[in-house]
Structure formats: structure tokens, C-alpha cells
Design an enzyme around this catalytic site. Sequence first.
Site, PDB file in Angstrom:
ATOM      1  N   SER A  27      -6.135   8.971 -11.284  1.00  0.00           N
ATOM      2  CA  SER A  27      -5.910   7.794 -10.446  1.00  0.00           C
ATOM      3  C   SER A  27      -4.512   7.803  -9.841  1.00  0.00           C
ATOM      4  O   SER A  27      -3.593   8.463 -10.352  1.00  0.00           O
ATOM      5  CB  SER A  27      -6.109   6.520 -11.267  1.00  0.00           C
ATOM      6  OG  SER A  27      -5.033   6.355 -12.179  1.00  0.00           O
ATOM      7  N   THR A  28      -4.347   7.042  -8.760  1.00  0.00           N
ATOM      8  CA  THR A  28      -3.024   6.885  -8.156  1.00  0.00           C
ATOM      9  C   THR A  28      -2.055   6.278  -9.169  1.00  0.00           C
ATOM     10  O   THR A  28      -0.881   6.661  -9.225  1.00  0.00           O
ATOM     11  CB  THR A  28      -3.117   5.981  -6.915  1.00  0.00           C
ATOM     12  OG1 THR A  28      -4.029   6.551  -5.980  1.00  0.00           O
ATOM     13  CG2 THR A  28      -1.757   5.811  -6.256  1.00  0.00           C
ATOM     14  N   GLY A  29      -2.559   5.342  -9.973  1.00  0.00           N
ATOM     15  CA  GLY A  29      -1.712   4.734 -10.990  1.00  0.00           C
ATOM     16  C   GLY A  29      -1.152   5.749 -11.958  1.00  0.00           C
ATOM     17  O   GLY A  29       0.030   5.715 -12.301  1.00  0.00           O
ATOM     18  N   HIS A  68     -12.837   8.638 -11.430  1.00  0.00           N
ATOM     19  CA  HIS A  68     -11.661   8.556 -12.295  1.00  0.00           C
ATOM     20  C   HIS A  68     -12.114   8.459 -13.747  1.00  0.00           C
ATOM     21  O   HIS A  68     -13.266   8.121 -14.030  1.00  0.00           O
ATOM     22  CB  HIS A  68     -10.814   7.326 -11.957  1.00  0.00           C
ATOM     23  CG  HIS A  68     -10.213   7.340 -10.585  1.00  0.00           C
ATOM     24  ND1 HIS A  68      -9.590   8.449 -10.064  1.00  0.00           N
ATOM     25  CD2 HIS A  68     -10.138   6.377  -9.630  1.00  0.00           C
ATOM     26  CE1 HIS A  68      -9.151   8.172  -8.846  1.00  0.00           C
ATOM     27  NE2 HIS A  68      -9.477   6.926  -8.547  1.00  0.00           N
TER      28      HIS A  68
END
Length: 265
Positions: free
Chosen positions: A189-191, A237
Site C-alpha cells: 500500500s501507499t501507506g 493489498h
Amino acid sequence: MKILGKIQEEIRKANIEEWSTLSRCCNAPAFLFTTQKNTPLGTKLKYEVDTSGIFHINQEIFKMFPKDMPYHRSQFKKCAVVGNGGILKNSRCGREIDSADFVFRIITERFHKLEKWRKPFYDVLQVYENASVLLPAFYNTRNTDVSIRVKYVLDDFESQQAVYYFHPQYLINVSRYWLGQGVRAKRVSTGLILVTAALELCEEVHLFGFWAFPMNPSGIFITHHYYDNVKPRPGFHAMPSEIFNFLHMHSKGILRVHTGTCSCC
């Protein structure tokens, strides 16, 4: 006092070990963004996902890159990384987030690839004043045009906000690292990417809005996101696996996962 000192020393050692590992695998202070130093004029840049695709760095694109990375290792004392999990809703953590020296946020609004009205996008960014924008221009070929368009839009509005692009090799290295930690997904994920960068750029890393379960730790049902309850595409994800890794690092004192209400300042 001796016990407390021993605990603090163990946390310090854990942090050093994590920073050392991330430096060897990923090296955010040198490769988080494409820069004129790490991506010279004429570079044939391979995409992260479309590995057969090549983007030739011409003069126009090269001038968009910063000369070098604007951030260095452990530059910031305290950083907040803000996810979009439902656990953030009603947490009253706004003041604590804003008290950090540097804040990483994920923009959730959609702007139709900036092909129509562009001012709404500009207006959203102005809420964050001196924020920079970091985009995955070289994740795949579809992302390139819209990511470059963001730079043109901000220039048209004479914005002083910088636009940076993830270096595709950094994204590849981050994915490989977390695969080794058991995160098996089509894409991290981007996180998780931002948390990985924060661990290198910040002395303290605090996570807000990171949760992947239908109930919070108190057993209360929560929405998937703080703004809706739309579930992610299955298999893309591996959010539970990512959260378990964060909680493991939390238990070692490497970062802090905030899951309750805040009472800052």
C-alpha cells in the site's frame, strides 16, 4: 531507573537495526524521489510494474526533478503518517498530528485525472499550505501523464508547492523488503511505502488511521475508511499483514501505532 534505562537502550538498538536494514535495502535519503543526481538527463528509466516499458528522461522532464533529495536521514524529530482507516474517525488526533515536525498524508479525493476542472485540486492542496506532492509517475505507463500534469497545474496557478516523483527502483526495493517480512500482495500500500520512508527520515514515527479490521481494539465496529465503508479490491493489498508488521514494530518501540483517542497538547 536501571530497568527503564535498559528498556530505552533496547529500543535504541532496535531502531538502529531497523534504520540500518532499510538503508541497505531502500535508502530513502538518496532514492525516494527521482532527482537530477540519481536520474541524469538521458536516463532510460524502467517502470516499477510495466518493466518492459522505458521512459526516456528528456530535458523538459529532467528540469522538473530537484537537483538532489531535499531530505536527509533522521532529519525530523517527530513524524506523523496519516492513513485513511476508519479508526481515525472521531479519534480527536488532529492536534497531535499537526504537532509533528513533518506529516505524511494520503490524498483520498479523485480529480478525473485533471482532464477537466483543475482548480478543485489546487484548492485542496492549499489547505496544507507548504506541503509537497509526491506521485507515482513511474509506477506504470498510465500514471506518467497525469503525474506530470499535476506539475503543470500547480505551475499554472503559480503555486510554490513542490512536486516530486517516486523513484521506481525505490518502490521495487520497498516491495522486496516487505515481501521478506511476509507481506505477500500484488502491491504494497501507499501507506506502507510512506511509513518505510518515514522510518529513515524521522527519529520518531507515529501512525494514525492505520487499521485493517472491522473492529477497533476495544471491540467496537468501525468503517473501513474514515470517510466511507467501501472495502478494497481483494488480493491487491495485504492490509492485515501490513498492520501486523506495524504492531510488531510498535511492540519493539520502533514506531507507535495510535489506535485510540488522542489528548494532545
